[in-house]
Design a protein around this motif. Structure first.
Motif, PDB file in Angstrom:
ATOM      1  N   VAL A   1       0.836  -1.203   0.000  1.00 26.85           N
ATOM      2  CA  VAL A   1       0.000   0.000   0.000  1.00 26.85           C
ATOM      3  C   VAL A   1       0.869   1.251   0.000  1.00 26.85           C
ATOM      4  O   VAL A   1       0.623   2.208  -0.744  1.00 26.85           O
ATOM      5  CB  VAL A   1      -0.961   0.000   1.198  1.00 26.85           C
ATOM      6  CG1 VAL A   1      -1.662   1.347   1.334  1.00 26.85           C
ATOM      7  CG2 VAL A   1      -1.995  -1.111   1.054  1.00 26.85           C
ATOM      8  N   ALA A   2       1.906   1.254   0.852  1.00 23.45           N
ATOM      9  CA  ALA A   2       2.801   2.411   0.927  1.00 23.45           C
ATOM     10  C   ALA A   2       3.552   2.615  -0.390  1.00 23.45           C
ATOM     11  O   ALA A   2       3.701   3.742  -0.869  1.00 23.45           O
ATOM     12  CB  ALA A   2       3.787   2.242   2.080  1.00 23.45           C
ATOM     13  N   ALA A   3       4.021   1.521  -0.984  1.00 24.54           N
ATOM     14  CA  ALA A   3       4.747   1.621  -2.256  1.00 24.54           C
ATOM     15  C   ALA A   3       3.820   2.093  -3.370  1.00 24.54           C
ATOM     16  O   ALA A   3       4.224   2.877  -4.235  1.00 24.54           O
ATOM     17  CB  ALA A   3       5.361   0.268  -2.607  1.00 24.54           C
ATOM     18  N   ASN A   4       2.584   1.625  -3.361  1.00 24.30           N
ATOM     19  CA  ASN A   4       1.616   2.057  -4.364  1.00 24.30           C
ATOM     20  C   ASN A   4       1.378   3.556  -4.269  1.00 24.30           C
ATOM     21  O   ASN A   4       1.370   4.264  -5.285  1.00 24.30           O
ATOM     22  CB  ASN A   4       0.300   1.305  -4.173  1.00 24.30           C
ATOM     23  CG  ASN A   4      -0.736   1.666  -5.211  1.00 24.30           C
ATOM     24  OD1 ASN A   4      -0.644   1.286  -6.368  1.00 24.30           O
ATOM     25  ND2 ASN A   4      -1.744   2.427  -4.805  1.00 24.30           N
ATOM     26  N   ALA A   5       1.188   4.049  -3.048  1.00 21.89           N
ATOM     27  CA  ALA A   5       0.973   5.487  -2.862  1.00 21.89           C
ATOM     28  C   ALA A   5       2.193   6.284  -3.315  1.00 21.89           C
ATOM     29  O   ALA A   5       2.065   7.323  -3.975  1.00 21.89           O
ATOM     30  CB  ALA A   5       0.659   5.777  -1.390  1.00 21.89           C
ATOM     31  N   ALA A   6       3.389   5.796  -2.973  1.00 26.05           N
ATOM     32  CA  ALA A   6       4.616   6.494  -3.361  1.00 26.05           C
ATOM     33  C   ALA A   6       4.786   6.515  -4.876  1.00 26.05           C
ATOM     34  O   ALA A   6       5.227   7.514  -5.457  1.00 26.05           O
ATOM     35  CB  ALA A   6       5.822   5.830  -2.700  1.00 26.05           C
ATOM     36  N   PHE A   7       4.438   5.410  -5.533  1.00 20.97           N
ATOM     37  CA  PHE A   7       4.542   5.337  -6.992  1.00 20.97           C
ATOM     38  C   PHE A   7       3.627   6.369  -7.647  1.00 20.97           C
ATOM     39  O   PHE A   7       4.044   7.131  -8.540  1.00 20.97           O
ATOM     40  CB  PHE A   7       4.187   3.929  -7.470  1.00 20.97           C
ATOM     41  CG  PHE A   7       4.314   3.738  -8.952  1.00 20.97           C
ATOM     42  CD1 PHE A   7       5.509   3.288  -9.509  1.00 20.97           C
ATOM     43  CD2 PHE A   7       3.249   4.009  -9.801  1.00 20.97           C
ATOM     44  CE1 PHE A   7       5.630   3.119 -10.889  1.00 20.97           C
ATOM     45  CE2 PHE A   7       3.361   3.840 -11.171  1.00 20.97           C
ATOM     46  CZ  PHE A   7       4.553   3.395 -11.720  1.00 20.97           C
ATOM     47  N   HIS A   8       2.384   6.405  -7.217  1.00 18.36           N
ATOM     48  CA  HIS A   8       1.436   7.353  -7.812  1.00 18.36           C
ATOM     49  C   HIS A   8       1.816   8.800  -7.483  1.00 18.36           C
ATOM     50  O   HIS A   8       1.639   9.695  -8.319  1.00 18.36           O
ATOM     51  CB  HIS A   8       0.016   7.034  -7.346  1.00 18.36           C
ATOM     52  CG  HIS A   8      -0.573   5.843  -8.039  1.00 18.36           C
ATOM     53  ND1 HIS A   8      -1.331   5.949  -9.185  1.00 18.36           N
ATOM     54  CD2 HIS A   8      -0.480   4.511  -7.772  1.00 18.36           C
ATOM     55  CE1 HIS A   8      -1.697   4.734  -9.586  1.00 18.36           C
ATOM     56  NE2 HIS A   8      -1.194   3.850  -8.742  1.00 18.36           N
TER      57      HIS A   8
ATOM     58  N   TYR B   1      -7.886   1.788  -1.077  1.00 19.34           N
ATOM     59  CA  TYR B   1      -7.024   0.806  -1.714  1.00 19.34           C
ATOM     60  C   TYR B   1      -6.611  -0.311  -0.747  1.00 19.34           C
ATOM     61  O   TYR B   1      -6.471  -1.479  -1.141  1.00 19.34           O
ATOM     62  CB  TYR B   1      -5.768   1.480  -2.270  1.00 19.34           C
ATOM     63  CG  TYR B   1      -4.859   0.531  -3.029  1.00 19.34           C
ATOM     64  CD1 TYR B   1      -5.197   0.072  -4.292  1.00 19.34           C
ATOM     65  CD2 TYR B   1      -3.666   0.073  -2.467  1.00 19.34           C
ATOM     66  CE1 TYR B   1      -4.381  -0.808  -4.989  1.00 19.34           C
ATOM     67  CE2 TYR B   1      -2.838  -0.800  -3.151  1.00 19.34           C
ATOM     68  CZ  TYR B   1      -3.204  -1.234  -4.410  1.00 19.34           C
ATOM     69  OH  TYR B   1      -2.399  -2.109  -5.085  1.00 19.34           O
ATOM     70  N   THR B   2      -6.453   0.023   0.523  1.00 21.79           N
ATOM     71  CA  THR B   2      -5.945  -0.937   1.502  1.00 21.79           C
ATOM     72  C   THR B   2      -6.722  -2.250   1.530  1.00 21.79           C
ATOM     73  O   THR B   2      -6.113  -3.330   1.504  1.00 21.79           O
ATOM     74  CB  THR B   2      -5.906  -0.301   2.903  1.00 21.79           C
ATOM     75  OG1 THR B   2      -4.976   0.792   2.893  1.00 21.79           O
ATOM     76  CG2 THR B   2      -5.469  -1.305   3.955  1.00 21.79           C
ATOM     77  N   PRO B   3      -8.073  -2.246   1.561  1.00 19.14           N
ATOM     78  CA  PRO B   3      -8.779  -3.535   1.645  1.00 19.14           C
ATOM     79  C   PRO B   3      -8.726  -4.368   0.365  1.00 19.14           C
ATOM     80  O   PRO B   3      -9.113  -5.543   0.395  1.00 19.14           O
ATOM     81  CB  PRO B   3     -10.223  -3.123   1.973  1.00 19.14           C
ATOM     82  CG  PRO B   3     -10.347  -1.724   1.487  1.00 19.14           C
ATOM     83  CD  PRO B   3      -9.002  -1.110   1.687  1.00 19.14           C
ATOM     84  N   VAL B   4      -8.252  -3.774  -0.747  1.00 19.41           N
ATOM     85  CA  VAL B   4      -8.174  -4.557  -1.989  1.00 19.41           C
ATOM     86  C   VAL B   4      -6.732  -4.753  -2.447  1.00 19.41           C
ATOM     87  O   VAL B   4      -6.490  -5.308  -3.516  1.00 19.41           O
ATOM     88  CB  VAL B   4      -8.995  -3.905  -3.129  1.00 19.41           C
ATOM     89  CG1 VAL B   4     -10.459  -3.800  -2.725  1.00 19.41           C
ATOM     90  CG2 VAL B   4      -8.442  -2.543  -3.522  1.00 19.41           C
ATOM     91  N   ALA B   5      -5.779  -4.316  -1.632  1.00 16.40           N
ATOM     92  CA  ALA B   5      -4.369  -4.376  -2.041  1.00 16.40           C
ATOM     93  C   ALA B   5      -3.927  -5.804  -2.322  1.00 16.40           C
ATOM     94  O   ALA B   5      -3.226  -6.076  -3.304  1.00 16.40           O
ATOM     95  CB  ALA B   5      -3.476  -3.749  -0.969  1.00 16.40           C
TER      96      ALA B   5
END
Length: 225
Positions: free
Chosen positions: A140-147, A174-178
């Motif tokens: 989740v953290a990496a996804n947020a950083a990427f975007h 996003y967290t519940p579907v990560a």
């Protein structure tokens, strides 16, 4: 209630300096967006104060602000509860996210150099490792950083400000579907990097649009399973 305790390491440290109520607000918001405090969970001032090591007054002030911002619901004679988002709320926000991020992807493709692309590749590798290790929080953290990086590479300050307004709520949804999005999400990120590296603005925007739409649909589908 918090009587069952929070996950190990879930309570963030309060950064200093800065107004205490602001730091408590940020700490509680982080717990909500990471779902350490779950939608619908009853929040007790004294327990929150004990977890954060502060008095009840800044917690009360933070809860008032969180209520104003739509993160919690204050119910007369019942107390504070983490807001439970409706499907319509999620759909509206994730639709706006698609519009903002598709535009950002196109701008990033037109403006990015090799350094920016390398940063995207490094973030993608971090996310792929997190998925491989079944590290949902890391993914989740990496996804947020990427975007966030794509938005930064777009180079449009106003667009970035608008995106920042919805960014935390996107993370919340996003967290519940990560885990469900898993590896496929990072395959789509790789496709986006390729489009940006090729400086193909139209393709980058299309890939981002499809990518964010996949997340929106997955969020709605999770309630049906």
């Amino acid at each position: 209630m918090l009587s069952t305790g929070l996950p190990q390491g879930a309570v963030p440290k309060l950064e200093r300096p800065g107004p205490l109520r602001e730091r408590v607000y940020e700490a509680l918001l982080e717990l909500i967006t990471t779902r350490a405090l779950r939608p619908g969970q009853h929040l007790v001032e004294s327990e929150l104060a004990g977890h954060l090591g502060v008095s009840r007054q800044p917690v009360r002030e933070a809860l008032q602000r969180l209520n104003t911002d739509g993160w919690i619901d204050l119910r007369p004679a019942q107390g504070a509860f983490v807001h439970e988002p409706t499907e319509e709320e999620a759909d509206q926000l994730l639709t706006v996210r698609t519009l903002l991020e598709a535009e950002a992807a196109g701008l990033a493709a037109a403006a990015s150099g090799s350094a920016g692309i390398a940063e995207l590749e490094a973030l993608c590798a971090t996310g792929e490792r997190a998925v491989h290790d079944d590290d949902v929080d890391g993914a989740v953290a990496a996804n947020a950083a990427f975007h966030d990086k794509v938005m930064e590479l777009a180079g449009n300050t106003v667009l970035a400000e608008l995106s920042a307004q919805v960014g935390r709520r996107v993370r919340w949804y996003y967290t519940p579907v990560a885990r469900q999005r898993g590896k496929q999400s990072w395959i789509e990120h790789r496709e986006l990097i390729d489009a940006i590296a090729d400086r193909d603005a139209a393709r980058a925007a299309a890939v981002m649009r499809t990518h964010t739409e996949h997340t929106r649909r997955t969020y709605h589908e999770r309630a049906q399973t």
